[in-house]
Design a protein around this motif. Sequence first.
Motif, PDB file in Angstrom:
ATOM      1  N   ASP A  75      23.469  -3.695  -6.702  1.00  8.06           N
ATOM      2  CA  ASP A  75      23.326  -2.268  -6.401  1.00  8.06           C
ATOM      3  C   ASP A  75      21.974  -1.925  -5.810  1.00  8.06           C
ATOM      4  OD1 ASP A  75      25.902  -1.584  -7.580  1.00  8.06           O
ATOM      5  OD2 ASP A  75      24.944  -2.020  -9.505  1.00  8.06           O
ATOM      6  N   ALA A  76      20.976  -2.771  -6.019  1.00  3.81           N
ATOM      7  CA  ALA A  76      19.644  -2.573  -5.460  1.00  3.81           C
ATOM      8  C   ALA A  76      18.968  -3.932  -5.386  1.00  3.81           C
ATOM      9  CB  ALA A  76      18.819  -1.609  -6.312  1.00  3.81           C
ATOM     10  N   LEU A  77      18.012  -4.048  -4.483  1.00  2.85           N
ATOM     11  CA  LEU A  77      17.280  -5.292  -4.292  1.00  2.85           C
ATOM     12  C   LEU A  77      15.931  -5.193  -4.986  1.00  2.85           C
ATOM     13  CD1 LEU A  77      16.700  -8.049  -2.879  1.00  2.85           C
ATOM     14  CD2 LEU A  77      15.737  -6.703  -0.987  1.00  2.85           C
ATOM     15  N   ALA A  78      15.604  -6.174  -5.834  1.00  2.00           N
ATOM     16  CA  ALA A  78      14.298  -6.234  -6.487  1.00  2.00           C
ATOM     17  C   ALA A  78      13.417  -7.248  -5.774  1.00  2.00           C
ATOM     18  CB  ALA A  78      14.454  -6.614  -7.954  1.00  2.00           C
ATOM     19  N   THR A  79      12.179  -6.852  -5.523  1.00  2.00           N
ATOM     20  CA  THR A  79      11.245  -7.727  -4.828  1.00  2.00           C
ATOM     21  C   THR A  79       9.874  -7.642  -5.481  1.00  2.00           C
ATOM     22  OG1 THR A  79      10.299  -8.262  -2.646  1.00  2.00           O
ATOM     23  CG2 THR A  79      10.679  -5.941  -3.129  1.00  2.00           C
ATOM     24  N   HIS A  80       9.076  -8.702  -5.286  1.00  2.00           N
ATOM     25  CA  HIS A  80       7.725  -8.792  -5.847  1.00  2.00           C
ATOM     26  C   HIS A  80       6.737  -8.988  -4.696  1.00  2.00           C
ATOM     27  CE1 HIS A  80       9.602 -10.524  -9.813  1.00  2.00           C
ATOM     28  NE2 HIS A  80       9.939  -9.263  -9.576  1.00  2.00           N
ATOM     29  N   PRO A  81       6.320  -7.915  -4.046  1.00  2.00           N
ATOM     30  CA  PRO A  81       5.516  -8.049  -2.825  1.00  2.00           C
ATOM     31  C   PRO A  81       4.027  -8.252  -3.081  1.00  2.00           C
ATOM     32  CG  PRO A  81       5.999  -5.735  -3.218  1.00  2.00           C
ATOM     33  CD  PRO A  81       6.694  -6.506  -4.302  1.00  2.00           C
ATOM     34  N   TYR A  82       3.703  -9.304  -3.850  1.00  2.00           N
ATOM     35  CA  TYR A  82       2.297  -9.659  -4.046  1.00  2.00           C
ATOM     36  C   TYR A  82       1.659 -10.022  -2.712  1.00  2.00           C
ATOM     37  CZ  TYR A  82       3.166 -10.121  -9.101  1.00  2.00           C
ATOM     38  OH  TYR A  82       3.488  -9.894 -10.417  1.00  2.00           O
ATOM     39  N   LEU A  83       0.358  -9.844  -2.640  1.00  2.00           N
ATOM     40  CA  LEU A  83      -0.354 -10.199  -1.429  1.00  2.00           C
ATOM     41  C   LEU A  83      -0.993 -11.572  -1.569  1.00  2.00           C
ATOM     42  CD1 LEU A  83      -0.366  -6.892  -1.427  1.00  2.00           C
ATOM     43  CD2 LEU A  83      -1.792  -7.311   0.582  1.00  2.00           C
ATOM     44  N   GLY A  84      -1.153 -12.226  -0.459  1.00  2.00           N
ATOM     45  CA  GLY A  84      -1.821 -13.498  -0.448  1.00  2.00           C
ATOM     46  C   GLY A  84      -2.633 -13.658   0.829  1.00  2.00           C
ATOM     47  N   PRO A  85      -3.886 -14.115   0.713  1.00  2.00           N
ATOM     48  CA  PRO A  85      -4.640 -14.308  -0.510  1.00  2.00           C
ATOM     49  C   PRO A  85      -4.653 -13.046  -1.375  1.00  2.00           C
ATOM     50  CG  PRO A  85      -5.843 -15.191   1.361  1.00  2.00           C
ATOM     51  CD  PRO A  85      -4.696 -14.420   1.911  1.00  2.00           C
ATOM     52  N   SER A  86      -4.797 -13.237  -2.661  1.00  2.00           N
ATOM     53  CA  SER A  86      -4.458 -12.171  -3.591  1.00  2.00           C
ATOM     54  C   SER A  86      -5.508 -11.086  -3.741  1.00  2.00           C
ATOM     55  CB  SER A  86      -4.148 -12.778  -4.952  1.00  2.00           C
ATOM     56  OG  SER A  86      -5.284 -13.483  -5.439  1.00  2.00           O
ATOM     57  N   ASP A  87      -6.599 -11.162  -2.997  1.00  2.00           N
ATOM     58  CA  ASP A  87      -7.550 -10.052  -2.998  1.00  2.00           C
ATOM     59  C   ASP A  87      -7.371  -9.152  -1.779  1.00  2.00           C
ATOM     60  OD1 ASP A  87      -8.492 -11.826  -1.093  1.00  2.00           O
ATOM     61  OD2 ASP A  87     -10.588 -11.730  -1.737  1.00  2.00           O
ATOM     62  N   ALA A  88      -6.338  -9.404  -0.977  1.00  2.00           N
ATOM     63  CA  ALA A  88      -6.088  -8.580   0.202  1.00  2.00           C
ATOM     64  C   ALA A  88      -5.651  -7.182  -0.219  1.00  2.00           C
ATOM     65  CB  ALA A  88      -5.015  -9.225   1.075  1.00  2.00           C
ATOM     66  N   ALA A  89      -6.016  -6.201   0.578  1.00  2.00           N
ATOM     67  CA  ALA A  89      -5.700  -4.807   0.285  1.00  2.00           C
ATOM     68  C   ALA A  89      -4.228  -4.515   0.525  1.00  2.00           C
ATOM     69  CB  ALA A  89      -6.564  -3.889   1.149  1.00  2.00           C
TER      70      ALA A  89
ATOM     71  N   GLY B 196      -2.629  -2.379   2.276  1.00  2.00           N
ATOM     72  CA  GLY B 196      -2.224  -2.082   3.644  1.00  2.00           C
ATOM     73  C   GLY B 196      -2.490  -3.183   4.643  1.00  2.00           C
ATOM     74  N   THR B 197      -2.860  -4.387   4.180  1.00  2.00           N
ATOM     75  CA  THR B 197      -3.103  -5.502   5.101  1.00  2.00           C
ATOM     76  C   THR B 197      -1.874  -5.729   5.980  1.00  2.00           C
ATOM     77  OG1 THR B 197      -4.560  -6.554   3.476  1.00  2.00           O
ATOM     78  CG2 THR B 197      -3.724  -7.930   5.265  1.00  2.00           C
ATOM     79  N   PRO B 198      -2.032  -5.740   7.310  1.00  2.00           N
ATOM     80  CA  PRO B 198      -0.861  -5.900   8.188  1.00  2.00           C
ATOM     81  C   PRO B 198      -0.107  -7.193   7.905  1.00  2.00           C
ATOM     82  CG  PRO B 198      -2.780  -5.184   9.447  1.00  2.00           C
ATOM     83  CD  PRO B 198      -3.282  -5.537   8.077  1.00  2.00           C
ATOM     84  N   ALA B 199       1.203  -7.141   8.072  1.00  2.00           N
ATOM     85  CA  ALA B 199       2.060  -8.278   7.733  1.00  2.00           C
ATOM     86  C   ALA B 199       2.045  -9.357   8.799  1.00  2.00           C
ATOM     87  CB  ALA B 199       3.488  -7.795   7.495  1.00  2.00           C
TER      88      ALA B 199
ATOM     89  N   TRP C 196       4.165 -12.623   2.405  1.00  2.00           N
ATOM     90  CA  TRP C 196       3.282 -12.288   1.287  1.00  2.00           C
ATOM     91  C   TRP C 196       2.439 -11.045   1.605  1.00  2.00           C
ATOM     92  CZ3 TRP C 196       2.969 -16.935   3.954  1.00  2.00           C
ATOM     93  CH2 TRP C 196       1.879 -17.104   4.795  1.00  2.00           C
ATOM     94  N   ARG C 197       3.117  -9.995   2.024  1.00  2.00           N
ATOM     95  CA  ARG C 197       2.477  -8.715   2.319  1.00  2.00           C
ATOM     96  C   ARG C 197       3.369  -7.577   1.821  1.00  2.00           C
ATOM     97  NH1 ARG C 197      -1.114 -11.679   3.330  1.00  2.00           N
ATOM     98  NH2 ARG C 197      -2.341 -11.870   5.247  1.00  2.00           N
ATOM     99  N   LEU C 198       2.766  -6.580   1.237  1.00  2.00           N
ATOM    100  CA  LEU C 198       3.485  -5.355   0.902  1.00  2.00           C
ATOM    101  C   LEU C 198       4.026  -4.702   2.163  1.00  2.00           C
ATOM    102  CD1 LEU C 198       4.362  -3.126  -1.067  1.00  2.00           C
ATOM    103  CD2 LEU C 198       2.023  -2.205  -0.930  1.00  2.00           C
ATOM    104  N   THR C 199       3.282  -4.826   3.258  1.00  2.00           N
ATOM    105  CA  THR C 199       3.685  -4.208   4.516  1.00  2.00           C
ATOM    106  C   THR C 199       4.829  -4.939   5.206  1.00  2.00           C
ATOM    107  OG1 THR C 199       1.859  -5.397   5.590  1.00  2.00           O
ATOM    108  CG2 THR C 199       1.459  -3.102   4.955  1.00  2.00           C
TER     109      THR C 199
END
Length: 376
Positions: A242-256, A258-261, A266-269
Motif C-alpha cells: 500500500d506504500a513504499l518504505a525507504t531509508h534515504p540516508y546520505l553517503g558520505p554520511s556527513d552530507a547535507a 539537500g546534496t544533489p543526487a 544514497w541521497r535524499l534528493t
Amino acid sequence: MAWARRAVVVLLAAVLAVWVLGSTRPQQINALPDRPPVEMTPTTTEEQPTAPPERRPGPDRRLGVQLSAHHGSDPRPALRVMDRLAAAGARWLRVDVGWRTLQEHGRGPFQAWYVDLIDTVLKGAHDRNLKVIFNLWQTPAWASRSGSAFAPPRNPATYAHAIGLAAQMWATEVDAWEVWNEPNFEAFFEGANPTRYTRMLCAAYPAVKQHDGSPVLMGGLMYNDDVWLEKTYQAGSKPCFDALATHPYLGPSDAAPGTPAYGEVWRLTHTPAMRSVMVAWGDADKKVWITELGWSSGPDNMGNPWDRPVTKRRQARYLGEAVDLIRNDYPYVGPIIWYRDIDGHSASYQDGFGLLHPDLSGKPAYRAFKAAVRNE
C-alpha cells in the motif's frame, strides 16, 4: 571552460552510477563502500546557518522516531523513552520485532515472554497517542534458507503465517505493517534478490489483510534504490503493498540533506526517482514513507571513511533541513521516521543517531525535532 567542466561532471556522475548498480554501500551499519567515497562538501556549515523556514499553521503529524529502547526483556526503558518522544510531539513510532524471537522453536504459538514485552510496548504507544509501524524481520533458524537470521525464509508462507498471527493479535494497536528491513541489502537479506523478496511480500499482504486493513509497506529499502524497486515491480509486487518504505540516508554520511543526487541512490534528493518508478507502474496514489533517516554524532567511525559523524549542532540542523526539504519538494511523502530514539553508551558511530542521551536528556536534535513538529 564551462563545457569542459560540465563534461567532467557528467563523466563522474556516470562512473558513480555504474558503481551504485554494481554494489551495495551500507551507510548506517558500518560497512565500507567498494572504494573510498568522493569527498563531499556539505551545502551548509556550522559557521553559515541557514535562514529559518517560513512558519506554517498546525503541527506536522507525520513525524516519528525509531524505537530501540525495547531491545531487551524489560519494557520499562521503552516506556520512559516514549514519554520523552510524546512530549516532543512525535506522532509515529517504528517498532522492529524479531520473527526469530517470536517463533524461535517452530511454527507454533509465539513465545509468551516476548508477546508480553511487545504487548506492553504497543499499549504504551497507544496510551501516548503514538501510531505504530510494526516492522517484522529476522528469520528463525528453523525457517531460514541458510540458518542465518538475515536469510530469506525457505518458504515465504512461513513468514506470511507469522505476520498474519501478529496482525490477528495486534491489529488494534498497529497502524502499519512493514515487511522486512532493507531487503535490498545483502547483509540484511541474503542475496538481496528482488524476486524472492516480492514472493515473501505477496504472501504477507493477504495474511495481514485478513485481520487488519492498515497499510502494508514494502521495504524499507536501503537508500533510494530505484533500480531494485523497478525489479520488484517486474516480479509482480504492484498489488502487494500500500506504500513504499525507504531509508534515504546520505553517503558520505556527513552530507547535507539537500546534496544533489546526480543519479546516486544514497541521497535524499533521489526520492523523486522512486516516485517516478511508482508512477510509471500506475502507483501514483501510493505514498513514499521514510521509515529511517538520520545523522550520527558518534565520533568513532572505526576507520570507515563512509561513516562520517557530524556535530550535535549539525545533526540538529540537518534534521530540520531534511524535514523542510521533504515538506516543500516531496508532497507524496507520508510519515518521516528519525533513526533513532536514544544514543547508545559508547562513542561509536552507530551509537550516535539518537535524539536523546542515554540519561534521556535531550540532544540539540531533540529540540530540533520539537520545532519541526511545530512547523517552526
